[in-house]
Design an enzyme around this catalytic site. Structure first.
Site, PDB file in Angstrom:
ATOM      1  N   GLU A 143       0.892  -1.175   0.000  1.00  0.00           N
ATOM      2  CA  GLU A 143       0.000   0.000   0.000  1.00  0.00           C
ATOM      3  C   GLU A 143       0.921   1.213   0.000  1.00  0.00           C
ATOM      4  O   GLU A 143       1.489   1.576   1.027  1.00  0.00           O
ATOM      5  CB  GLU A 143      -0.879   0.008   1.267  1.00  0.00           C
ATOM      6  CG  GLU A 143      -1.788  -1.197   1.430  1.00  0.00           C
ATOM      7  CD  GLU A 143      -3.046  -1.117   0.574  1.00  0.00           C
ATOM      8  OE1 GLU A 143      -3.179  -0.155  -0.213  1.00  0.00           O
ATOM      9  OE2 GLU A 143      -3.876  -2.024   0.671  1.00  0.00           O
ATOM     10  N   CYS A 153      -1.997   9.526   2.292  1.00  0.00           N
ATOM     11  CA  CYS A 153      -1.670   8.882   1.007  1.00  0.00           C
ATOM     12  C   CYS A 153      -2.702   9.236  -0.049  1.00  0.00           C
ATOM     13  O   CYS A 153      -2.381   9.372  -1.219  1.00  0.00           O
ATOM     14  CB  CYS A 153      -1.587   7.381   1.175  1.00  0.00           C
ATOM     15  SG  CYS A 153      -3.068   6.661   1.897  1.00  0.00           S
TER      16      CYS A 153
END
Ligand code: NAD
Length: 516
Positions: free
Chosen positions: A235, A269
């Protein structure tokens, strides 16, 4: 122990042990593996009890968790509580209800082999190494750890070296919950340290690595994991675009852009890192965003909107993107200056216009409170620019026209898309989350998140116990001719019986050249 005062609350911060050596990582792994041997025998519905106990322990520790997150990151209190504890408890709630159903053994059609029973079993992988970043130190540690446990695995957790205390608190909360439900002691181990400890964990012999962090570290993890063929879930970072169409609700779009760009001081993110606005509504959108940004309160008081940049090194990256853009013609409409927040040097929320893709601020992950806005001719140009990236984590689209929304959702290249919203897909635990391209691969959350942490065992079981199968040796003589007839009868009965043949050939390319 260090005492710190966070928003009037006196919190004792834990001592952080020295970085774990590869030997200590190995010890943690063998202790986790020992606990796994018992844990693997727990049924999924029994495991769900542990997730509920973790949720309850997390809520019992609410104040301490918030204070520790704030102390280690400089986040504002509302973000520590809302984006971290709320999301983490929703993930725990989801898996505490859905795990047994998601991991139920499933029958699948057995096709031609109707005399076989075919089914899939979801089994744990073993011990999962979870490596987490500092930007959401609670949810990005607790989320993958809880998912791994729900799937029946044990865990070794290595939190970020910038937020080790939150990581240790996560392990402590889980260990208390483990005792509450009588699960095997040592099920979750914590190891502290920086990249070298992370690499030791990758090389330790764990059964999978669930990594959340930067693209650079993700590539290093994958290289190290290749040596032992350890599977990885990555991720990674993003450069998420927002597209604002001419029919968008501009008030909502502007407020969303401000939240998307500045929440967690831009260190998310899936932050809104670049905005493309069609020319008809560009001026009004920019005016609204600039006015909203100028009103934001940045600091460490409970009512503040924007907190701090984590450390000087991150601030330098953010400032280099800003100065690169300005040197190439970008204009700062508000913000742009350094400010001290919670004892950390930070950047003010900053609106940037007259930007283009020659600038780092439009192509590299900034991870800071900068909102660059670019004028585009129409939605097609917006889509082309949104996809002009090596990342692909999340994206957002603002429009009130169904056909436009559907076209952009289908055309945009990202793991998830928010429509008339930003970032919120992560808050829906039934939706799988993850990236494409350099934003990584594999999925957290949803059924897919549990499957990531499972070994999917395929079973083909004979139903009738016949003495032999037609293809077993010695092979009967009718098989050779029978296969062709049988295949045609089964797959295209009419065509076969009519004797018609396809006459047009296709165009075949071999080694990039058309075959003659
Ligand atoms: P980072 O890559 O510097 O560190 C992440 C973790 O990896 C830390 O625990 C670190 O110690 C460890 N690490 C570093 N080098 C390693 C190595 N060679 N082997 C094993 N472990 C190693 O990232 P960060 O600065 O902590 O976090 C910010 C980054 O994370 C941003 O790029 C952000 O976009 C990304 N991120 C992604 C998601 C997502 O879900 N896609 C979520 C949050 C953050």
């Amino acid at each position: 122990m260090t005492a710190t005062n966070v928003n009037g609350k006196q919190v004792v911060l834990r001592e952080v042990p020295p970085d774990a050596s590869p030997k200590e990582v190995g010890t943690a792994l063998s202790m986790a593996r020992q606990a796994f041997e018992e844990w693997r025998l727990w049924s999924p519905s029994r495991r769900q009890r542990l997730l509920r106990a973790i949720r309850d322990r997390l809520l019992d520790s609410f104040d301490e968790v918030v204070a520790t997150i704030v102390a280690e990151t400089g986040k504002v209190v509302t973000e520590a509580a809302g984006s971290e504890i709320v999301v983490a408890s929703e993930v725990l709630n989801y898996y505490s209800k859905e795990t047994a159903s998601i991991l139920r053994t499933r029958s699948v059609p057995s096709g031609l082999l109707a005399h076989k029973r075919a089914y899939k079993r979801y089994e744990p992988l073993g011990v999962i190494g979870v490596i987490s970043p500092w930007n959401y130190p609670l949810v990005l540690a607790l989320g993958p750890v809880a998912t791994a446990l729900a799937a029946g695995n044990a865990v070794v957790l290595k939190p970020s070296e910038f937020t080790p205390r939150v990581g240790l608190l996560v392990a402590e909360i889980i260990s208390a919950a483990v005792d509450d439900v009588g699960a095997p002691t040592g099920l979750v181990q914590a190891v502290t340290g920086a990249g070298a400890t992370g690499e030791a964990l990758v090389r330790s012999g764990v059964d999978k690595i669930a990594f959340t962090g930067s693209v650079r570290s993700g590539k290093a993890v994958m290289k190290a994991a290749a040596d032992t063929l350890t599977p990885v879930l990555l991720e990674l970072g993003g450069k998420d675009p927002m597209i604002v169409c001419k029919d968008a609700d501009l008030g909502r779009a502007a407020r969303a852009a401000v939240w998307g760009a500045y929440t967690n001081c831009g260190q998310t993110c899936m932050a809104t890192e670049r905005v493309y606005v069609v020319s008809e509504v560009y001026d009004e959108f920019v005016d609204r965003v600039t006015a909203l940004t100028a009103r934001l309160r940045q600091g460490s008081d409970p009512g503040d909107d924007v907190g701090a940049v984590i450390h000087e090194g991150q601030l330098k990256i953010i400032e280099s993107h800003l100065s690169d853009a300005v040197s190439k013609g970008a204009k700062v409409l508000t913000g742009g200056g350094r400010v001290e927040v919670a004892g950390r040097p930070s950047l003010q929320p900053t609106v940037l216009v007259e930007v283009d893709h020659s600038m780092d601020v439009m192509t590299e992950e900034t991870f800071g409170p900068i909102l660059p806005i670019m004028k585009v001719a129409d939605e097609d140009e917006a889509l082309r620019l949104a996809n002009d990236t090596r990342f692909g984590l999340n994206s957002s689209i603002f429009s009130t026209n169904r056909a436009t929304i559907d076209k952009l959702v289908a055309g945009i290249r990202s793991g998830s898309v928010c429509v008339n919203d930003v970032m919120i897909s992560y808050g829906i635990p039934s939706l799988p989350f993850g990236g494409v391209a350099e934003s990584g691969f594999g999925r957290a959350h949803g059924a897919e998140g549990l499957h990531e942490m499972s070994h999917i065992k395929s079973v083909a079981e004979d139903r009738y116990g016949l003495a032999r199968e037609p293809t077993w040796m010695p092979v009967p003589s009718w098989i050779a001719g029978g296969v062709k007839v049988g295949l045609n009868l089964r797959n295209r009965r009419l065509l076969a019986l009519s004797g018609r043949k396809r006459t047009r050939g296709g165009t075949l390319f071999i080694n990039g050249k058309e075959a003659k």
